[in-house]
Design a protein around this motif. Structure first.
Motif, PDB file in Angstrom:
ATOM      1  N   SER A 178       0.848  -1.192   0.000  1.00 54.38           N
ATOM      2  CA  SER A 178       0.000   0.000   0.000  1.00 54.38           C
ATOM      3  C   SER A 178       0.883   1.242   0.000  1.00 54.38           C
ATOM      4  O   SER A 178       2.101   1.151   0.182  1.00 54.38           O
ATOM      5  CB  SER A 178      -0.913   0.002   1.230  1.00 54.38           C
ATOM      6  OG  SER A 178      -0.155   0.258   2.401  1.00 54.38           O
ATOM      7  N   VAL A 179       0.285   2.396  -0.180  1.00 54.61           N
ATOM      8  CA  VAL A 179       1.042   3.654  -0.201  1.00 54.61           C
ATOM      9  C   VAL A 179       1.848   3.828   1.078  1.00 54.61           C
ATOM     10  O   VAL A 179       3.001   4.236   1.053  1.00 54.61           O
ATOM     11  CB  VAL A 179       0.084   4.852  -0.399  1.00 54.61           C
ATOM     12  CG1 VAL A 179       0.836   6.165  -0.299  1.00 54.61           C
ATOM     13  CG2 VAL A 179      -0.612   4.754  -1.740  1.00 54.61           C
ATOM     14  N   SER A 180       1.243   3.486   2.210  1.00 54.56           N
ATOM     15  CA  SER A 180       1.930   3.675   3.490  1.00 54.56           C
ATOM     16  C   SER A 180       2.686   2.430   3.946  1.00 54.56           C
ATOM     17  O   SER A 180       3.271   2.424   5.027  1.00 54.56           O
ATOM     18  CB  SER A 180       0.928   4.093   4.565  1.00 54.56           C
ATOM     19  OG  SER A 180      -0.062   3.086   4.705  1.00 54.56           O
ATOM     20  N   GLY A 181       2.682   1.379   3.134  1.00 50.38           N
ATOM     21  CA  GLY A 181       3.360   0.142   3.507  1.00 50.38           C
ATOM     22  C   GLY A 181       4.866   0.311   3.605  1.00 50.38           C
ATOM     23  O   GLY A 181       5.451   1.182   2.971  1.00 50.38           O
ATOM     24  N   ASN A 182       5.471  -0.537   4.428  1.00 44.39           N
ATOM     25  CA  ASN A 182       6.913  -0.450   4.642  1.00 44.39           C
ATOM     26  C   ASN A 182       7.509  -1.865   4.662  1.00 44.39           C
ATOM     27  O   ASN A 182       7.924  -2.350   5.715  1.00 44.39           O
ATOM     28  CB  ASN A 182       7.197   0.293   5.943  1.00 44.39           C
ATOM     29  CG  ASN A 182       8.656   0.638   6.094  1.00 44.39           C
ATOM     30  OD1 ASN A 182       9.398   0.640   5.128  1.00 44.39           O
ATOM     31  ND2 ASN A 182       9.063   0.925   7.314  1.00 44.39           N
TER      32      ASN A 182
END
Length: 106
Positions: free
Chosen positions: A74-78
């Protein structure tokens, strides 16, 4: 108004009908990741997973929960380096492609 199709549906249809397009998406995701644009790389990878193996199959192959994979891409995934490496390797196998890198001196 003309007929329109959702962008993600268009990507799925193109990936399923054009193996070269699928490989180009994988190449682009890898290039973006290496060039310091991991957020865009993750989104392309997410679309590619959805259009090919799906998150459930990917989860089984790399031994990670599907929900975790959704979050990672996701966009905020790390994702960790080991997770992103496992995802790239699984996608290479799924697409039956080799990835070659070229060093360009600037």
């Amino acid at each position: 108004m003309g007929l329109t199709r959702d962008f993600k549906d268009t990507v799925v249809a193109r990936v399923q009908s054009d193996p070269a397009f699928a490989q180009a998406l994988l190449d682009e995701a890898i290039t973006l990741f290496i060039d310091g644009e991991p957020d865009t790389a993750k989104l392309i990878l997410r679309d590619l997973v959805n259009a090919t193996v799906g998150f459930e199959s990917l989860a089984e192959e790399i031994h990670k929960p599907a929900k975790s994979l959704h979050r990672m891409l996701s966009v905020s995934g790390n994702p960790t380096m080991s997770n992103i490496s496992a995802i790239f390797a699984a996608m290479k196998r799924a697409l039956k492609v080799e990835v070659q890198t070229t060093v360009v001196m600037v």
